[in-house]
Design an enzyme around this catalytic site. Structure first.
Site, PDB file in Angstrom:
ATOM      1  N   ARG A 213      60.494  26.799  29.257  1.00  0.00           N
ATOM      2  CA  ARG A 213      61.441  27.003  28.168  1.00  0.00           C
ATOM      3  C   ARG A 213      62.847  26.500  28.527  1.00  0.00           C
ATOM      4  NH1 ARG A 213      61.138  32.742  25.837  1.00  0.00           N
ATOM      5  NH2 ARG A 213      58.959  32.392  26.272  1.00  0.00           N
TER       6      ARG A 213
ATOM      7  N   LYS B  88      37.486  30.251  46.677  1.00  0.00           N
ATOM      8  CA  LYS B  88      37.582  30.438  48.137  1.00  0.00           C
ATOM      9  C   LYS B  88      36.284  29.966  48.787  1.00  0.00           C
ATOM     10  CE  LYS B  88      40.696  34.439  47.823  1.00  0.00           C
ATOM     11  NZ  LYS B  88      41.947  34.078  48.464  1.00  0.00           N
TER      12      LYS B  88
ATOM     13  N   HIS C 134      38.554  39.671  40.034  1.00  0.00           N
ATOM     14  CA  HIS C 134      38.155  39.141  41.350  1.00  0.00           C
ATOM     15  C   HIS C 134      36.928  39.874  41.903  1.00  0.00           C
ATOM     16  CE1 HIS C 134      41.784  36.924  41.202  1.00  0.00           C
ATOM     17  NE2 HIS C 134      42.601  37.810  41.720  1.00  0.00           N
TER      18      HIS C 134
ATOM     19  N   LYS D 178      47.074  47.967  47.295  1.00  0.00           N
ATOM     20  CA  LYS D 178      48.255  47.355  47.913  1.00  0.00           C
ATOM     21  C   LYS D 178      48.740  48.299  49.005  1.00  0.00           C
ATOM     22  CE  LYS D 178      49.273  44.131  44.591  1.00  0.00           C
ATOM     23  NZ  LYS D 178      49.012  42.718  44.881  1.00  0.00           N
TER      24      LYS D 178
HETATM   25  C1  BG6 Z   1      46.278  37.872  42.349  1.00  0.00           C
HETATM   26  C2  BG6 Z   1      46.905  39.205  42.050  1.00  0.00           C
HETATM   27  O1  BG6 Z   1      45.334  37.546  41.368  1.00  0.00           O
HETATM   28  O2  BG6 Z   1      45.615  37.944  43.614  1.00  0.00           O
HETATM   29  C3  BG6 Z   1      47.857  39.624  43.169  1.00  0.00           C
HETATM   30  O3  BG6 Z   1      47.606  39.139  40.819  1.00  0.00           O
HETATM   31  C4  BG6 Z   1      47.167  39.575  44.499  1.00  0.00           C
HETATM   32  O4  BG6 Z   1      48.371  40.935  42.926  1.00  0.00           O
HETATM   33  C5  BG6 Z   1      46.477  38.231  44.693  1.00  0.00           C
HETATM   34  O5  BG6 Z   1      48.143  39.793  45.524  1.00  0.00           O
HETATM   35  C6  BG6 Z   1      45.634  38.237  45.947  1.00  0.00           C
HETATM   36  O6  BG6 Z   1      45.154  36.944  46.184  1.00  0.00           O
HETATM   37  P1  BG6 Z   1      44.712  36.505  47.655  1.00  0.00           P
HETATM   38  O7  BG6 Z   1      44.114  35.163  47.473  1.00  0.00           O
HETATM   39  O8  BG6 Z   1      45.942  36.544  48.508  1.00  0.00           O
HETATM   40  O9  BG6 Z   1      43.716  37.541  48.099  1.00  0.00           O
END
Ligand code: BG6
Length: 476
Positions: free
Chosen positions: A49, A174, A232, A328
């Protein structure tokens, strides 16, 4: 991933000055350039933007590559990459400006914008006449819950065919995650024991040592369930548990994944524990609690940890619990799967050095260690009959002596190539929302438990240990 250059096309990054573009997309495109894996011809158009221009965007890209690329910026090869870079200012030129700058008939549009802006952006793209010849990449989360995910799917499918849409879940890019398919279907040994007769239960941990850092605002709307578990974790789990596809063509793989998603039983309140970190120490450093983070409501009830028990109601997995957790500010960063086999039925080794015979365990470590190990029992040398667990180990680094490729490089290249294998399909995404929907909108009358505190630097709240008891989490 083919090792050929994809056909000529322009690449458009919508939200090109944001975090994802700087940290991941621009460095990934640069590394594809170094590997001669970008299309022979085509622009890389940044769209955002705020006002900017080609030269400032090139500077931003150079900074991003210097800071975040795994290969350093190479002065000799940079100019050819920089020449592709162009910038369109959204607030003044809009997507009509993108259309003017596109040079090829085909284009890849990457929506690197907040999820709340997806639908509006898709409409604007369509109104500017950019759909023909386009492929669209959407970044998770795909919606906020089942209803909003369906609304997004509708807006998208009214304008783009499913074959034009690529839903990125970077965990699928991955190397160690892709190896799950080779491990399962390339080795005849493990597939024979990959079912309920031999497996007691499966655990999957995605533990991060980082907090929410500067993403407090984002996280307040998201939480661990939506950020990691719904996408994930369930995506990787589907690869671990699906049936063998009839081929490795993308739709054959995605059909099997979809069947597995439909066999997942939607969660009930008893299947879930939510946690939130309080102040503590991670890897020797004092860190604040979630409620003290920037952009976070001091009364927030958003979960930074979630653990769930999931059932897969099909012939292969009926009765095998899957324990999944993410958080986290956990004790350390690790993403790993533990497959725990049934205990040996014999009793004559009991009382020979270990309390109980430890069951065999297969550990698939996805990151930061990239390895697979198998734990089994062995006799301790000596005159007594003593038994202890030992390990057989495979490490990517030691066996192949290479760094696995960055997930975004692989996924961007596949999308340019039109290969959907590693992207989430609409039906699986919809079902993943159905699975978590019953526990998503807490607290409700039926499901009112609150987030349980856990100190930063631990493995989560004690309630997570109760969820899995009498079994134990690995690691703990
Ligand atoms: C992202 C999340 O999709 O994946 C983040 O929004 C997270 O919160 C991240 O930290 C983790 O990815 P990776 O590849 O570091 O495990």
């Amino acid at each position: 991933m083919s090792l050929e250059r994809p056909a000529d096309q322009d690449i458009v990054i919508v939200g090109a000055t944001g975090d994802l573009a700087r940290r991941k997309l621009l460095p990934a495109l640069y590394n594809l350039h170094l590997a001669n894996l970008l299309p022979e011809k085509g622009k890389i158009i940044g769209y955002a933007r705020g006002a900017s221009d080609d030269s400032k965007f090139r500077q931003l890209a150079a900074g991003a590559v210097r800071e975040f690329s795994h290969t350093p910026l190479d002065e000799a090869s940079w100019p050819a990459f920089a020449e592709r870079l162009a910038f369109v200012t959204g607030s003044t030129e809009g997507f009509a400006g993108v259309r003017r700058r596109c040079e090829q008939a085909a284009r890849l549009l990457y929506l690197s914008v907040p999820a709340s802006a997806f639908e509006d952006t898709i409409r604007q793209i369509a109104d500017a006449g950019l759909v023909d010849g386009a492929r669209l990449i959407i970044e998770k989360p795909f919606g906020h819950d089942l209803a909003s995910s369906r609304a997004l799917a509708k807006t998208t499918s009214e304008r783009f065919g499913e074959q034009q849409v690529f839903r990125i879940d970077h965990y699928l890019g991955k190397e160690t995650v892709q190896n799950i398919l080779v491990f399962r279907f390339g080795n005849s040994l493990y597939e024979r024991v990959w079912h309920r007769d031999a497996i007691d239960h499966v655990q999957f941990t995605v533990a991060e040592s980082i907090g929410v850092d500067s993403r407090g605002d984002f996280y307040e709307e998201t939480g661990a369930l939506r950020d990691i578990l719904q996408n994930h974790v369930l995506q990787v789990l589907s690869l671990l548990t699906m049936e063998a596809p009839s081929s490795f063509k993308s739709e054959a793989v995605r059909d099997e994944k979809a069947k597995l998603f439909y066999a997942m039983r939607p969660l009930s309140c008893d299947d879930l524990v939510r946690g939130q970190y309080t102040a503590g120490a991670v890897e020797g450093r004092r860190v604040p609690g979630y409620r003290e983070e920037e952009g976070v409501d001091p009364q927030s009830n958003v979960e930074t940890f979630a653990a769930m028990r999931l059932h897969i109601d099909n012939w292969r997995w009926a009765g095998v619990p899957f324990y999944l957790r993410t958080g986290k500010r956990m004790a350390r960063r690790t993403t790993e799967v533990a497959v725990i086999f049934r205990e040996s039925p014999v009793t004559y080794f009991h009382g020979t050095g270990i309390e109980r015979l430890k069951p065999n365990m297969l550990n698939i470590s996805i990151q930061p260690e990239e390895r697979i190990s198998f734990q089994f029992l062995a006799k301790v040398p000596g005159t007594e009959m003593r038994v202890e667990p030992v390990e057989m180990d495979f490490s990517y680094g030691e066996s192949f002596k290479v760094q696995p490729a960055e997930a975004y490089e692989r996924l961007l290249h596949d999308a340019m190539d039109g290969d959907h294998t590693l992207f989430a399909r609409a039906d699986s995404v919809d079902r993943a929302w159905e699975v978590v929907e019953p526990v998503l909108h807490e607290p409700t009358a039926d499901c009112s438990h609150q987030v349980a505190p856990y100190p930063a630097g631990s493995w989560g709240p004690p309630q997570a240990a109760e969820l899995i008891a009498p079994r134990l989490w690995h690691p703990r």
